[in-house]
Write a protein that holds these residues in place. Structure first.
Motif, short mmCIF file in Angstrom:
data_model
loop_
_atom_site.label_atom_id
_atom_site.label_comp_id
_atom_site.label_asym_id
_atom_site.label_seq_id
_atom_site.Cartn_x
_atom_site.Cartn_y
_atom_site.Cartn_z
N THR A 76 0.46 -0.91 -0.12
CA THR A 76 -0.08 0.08 0.19
C THR A 76 0.84 0.88 -0.04
OG1 THR A 76 -0.26 -0.19 2.65
CG2 THR A 76 -2.15 -1.03 1.13
N ILE A 77 0.46 2.21 -1.13
CA ILE A 77 1.00 3.54 -0.44
C ILE A 77 1.11 4.60 0.79
CG2 ILE A 77 1.53 6.00 -1.11
CD1 ILE A 77 0.41 4.62 -4.08
N GLY A 78 2.22 4.80 1.16
CA GLY A 78 1.61 4.94 2.49
C GLY A 78 1.64 7.08 2.77
N LYS A 79 1.24 7.42 3.93
CA LYS A 79 1.12 8.58 3.53
C LYS A 79 2.09 9.73 3.77
CE LYS A 79 -0.09 10.22 7.83
NZ LYS A 79 -0.57 10.50 9.12
N LYS A 80 3.15 9.54 3.21
CA LYS A 80 4.62 9.96 2.37
C LYS A 80 3.98 9.94 0.46
CE LYS A 80 10.03 11.01 2.21
NZ LYS A 80 10.61 10.32 2.43
N GLY A 81 3.81 8.80 0.64
CA GLY A 81 3.54 8.49 -1.01
C GLY A 81 3.04 9.08 -1.53
N ARG A 82 1.66 8.92 -0.68
CA ARG A 82 0.71 10.25 -1.12
C ARG A 82 0.29 11.43 -1.47
NH1 ARG A 82 -2.33 6.44 2.48
NH2 ARG A 82 -2.51 7.93 3.96
N TYR A 83 1.19 11.99 -0.55
CA TYR A 83 2.20 13.43 -0.50
C TYR A 83 2.34 13.76 -1.70
CZ TYR A 83 0.07 14.35 4.55
OH TYR A 83 -0.81 14.79 5.22
N LEU B 101 2.47 11.94 -4.80
CA LEU B 101 1.61 11.75 -5.98
C LEU B 101 0.69 12.93 -5.57
CD1 LEU B 101 0.31 10.50 -8.35
CD2 LEU B 101 -1.63 9.15 -6.25
N LEU B 102 -0.09 13.36 -4.90
CA LEU B 102 -0.28 14.78 -4.94
C LEU B 102 0.42 15.50 -5.69
CD1 LEU B 102 -3.18 16.05 -4.36
CD2 LEU B 102 -2.76 16.05 -2.43
#
Length: 396
Positions: free
Chosen positions: A21-28, A30-31
């Motif tokens: 799964t994409i972690g919180k840092k990865g989501r930031y 990507l955004l």
């Protein structure tokens, strides 16, 4: 049975499945990437729109306006005001004449502001005030009319030629006098041009005055509101004298900014209540063939030098005096004016539209001689007025 190092399940081939799964840092991250790409696309689109040239157009609608070869046409509150020596009529988008008023004038001059229009007989004595609903008022003056202007609520100003001087008079929409000033040729000079602010409160006058063997221009600013009434009887807020120069055109380019176009320079003044000089634009010896202005720019068209490679040059400035662009132009030229964010040049059958940055937006030679071309309310649509037809076109 020893526990697995992974929280997974063993498959039939003893392969351990792991769910990522994409972690919180990865989501930031990507955004942020999506925002950067979107901003880049928007920026590219905006840049494209500042240089895009439209190659053609479609006719959205067309209205026959034949019946008078000697007529002037004005865009008035989204429709067309037709003015002749015999009368004025208001024509809607379907070609229907909404109203028609007859008169007899030798030299009708028309000014439009918002939902009000004035038609006055230059060197005559009759003046008519109209809205989109028809005639509001009329009057016959004691002296000949030399100049006119109207504000967006119907307040209008006239310059009248008296026997021993000129009269500058302001009236409300019902032709009731608000203010009158007599301008002495010896003291004030001759009023070359006038312009009234959109709210009808302020007035700028360009007086040409002879001082001994020299000529000079006096740029006089008046305020008809409470500030001006408390200032003096003439309501003169201030004046500026420019020696050896003539300023035949003065305009409120917005309610609080004045542009004065002279034979040597363009002077910009701010006037929320009282005038204050903002900047002076030197013409550098060029002779203006025509001027244009809106709330964000001023400029002029002049004949180009023989080695420039074009017939005309168009100079565009911001209201702070900074040059925005210089445009070479080779087409026919009868009139030039600035619309929102662009400059429109009309001549014979040619129409050319330039952006303020100098890029060409549209160029076309029509089949009929043009009277005017003005922007429609819809984006990228224009009202094309010829002698016998009015079209609305959409650029493509």
């Amino acid at each position: 049975d020893a526990g697995s190092l992974f929280d997974g399940k063993e498959g039939p081939d003893n392969v351990i499945e792991v769910k990522r799964t994409i972690g919180k840092k990865g989501r930031y991250i990507l955004l942020a990437a999506i925002v950067i790409v979107a901003a880049g696309l928007v920026s590219a689109y905006l840049r494209y729109n500042t240089i895009k040239t439209y190659e053609g157009f479609t006719v959205v609608k067309s209205v026959d306006t034949s019946g008078d070869n000697i007529a002037d046409y004005y865009v008035f509150a989204g429709n067309v005001l037709k003015v002749t020596k015999d009368g004025a009529s208001y024509i809607d988008e379907t070609g229907t004449v909404k109203w028609d008023v007859s008169y007899a004038m030798k030299m009708p001059k028309t000014e439009v502001c918002g939902s009000y229009a004035i038609v006055a007989d230059m060197n005559g004595k009759d003046v008519y005030i109209f809205t989109t609903e028809g005639e509001v008022s009329r009057q016959t003056l004691s002296y000949d009319i030399a100049n006119v202007d109207i504000a967006e609520q119907g307040v209008y100003c006239l310059v009248l030629s008296g026997e021993d001087g000129s009269y500058i008079c302001e009236y409300d929409k019902d032709s009731k006098m608000i203010y009158e000033k007599k301008a002495s040729i010896d003291k004030d000079g001759y009023p070359l041009d006038i312009d009234i602010s959109n709210d009808g409160v302020k007035l700028i006058v360009s007086y040409l005055r002879v001082n001994g063997v020299k000529t000079e221009t006096v740029l006089a600013a008046y305020n008809f509101g409470s500030v001006g009434q408390n200032k003096n009887a003439d309501r003169l807020m201030d004046s500026y004298t420019v020696e050896d120069s003539v300023y035949p055109t003065v305009k409120f380019i917005d309610n609080d900014t004045i542009a004065c176009f002279g034979d040597k320079d363009i002077r910009i003044y701010t006037m929320p209540e009282e005038p204050k000089e903002k900047t002076v634009i030197d013409l550098e010896g060029r002779e203006m063939q025509g001027v244009f202005y809106n709330s964000s720019c001023v400029g002029y068209i002049s004949l180009a030098s023989s080695d420039s490679g074009s017939k005309y040059r168009i100079y565009v400035y911001g209201t702070n005096g900074a040059q925005k662009s210089v445009i070479g132009y080779d087409g026919s030229y009868d009139k030039i004016y600035a619309a929102q964010g662009e400059i429109i040049v009309v001549g014979d059958m040619d129409c050319n539209i330039f952006r303020l940055n100098g890029s060409a937006k549209f160029s076309h030679s029509f089949a009929k001689k043009l009277v005017n071309v003005v922007p429609d309310a819809n984006e990228e649509e224009y009202v094309v007025i010829s002698e016998n037809e009015t079209q609305v076109i959409a650029l493509k």
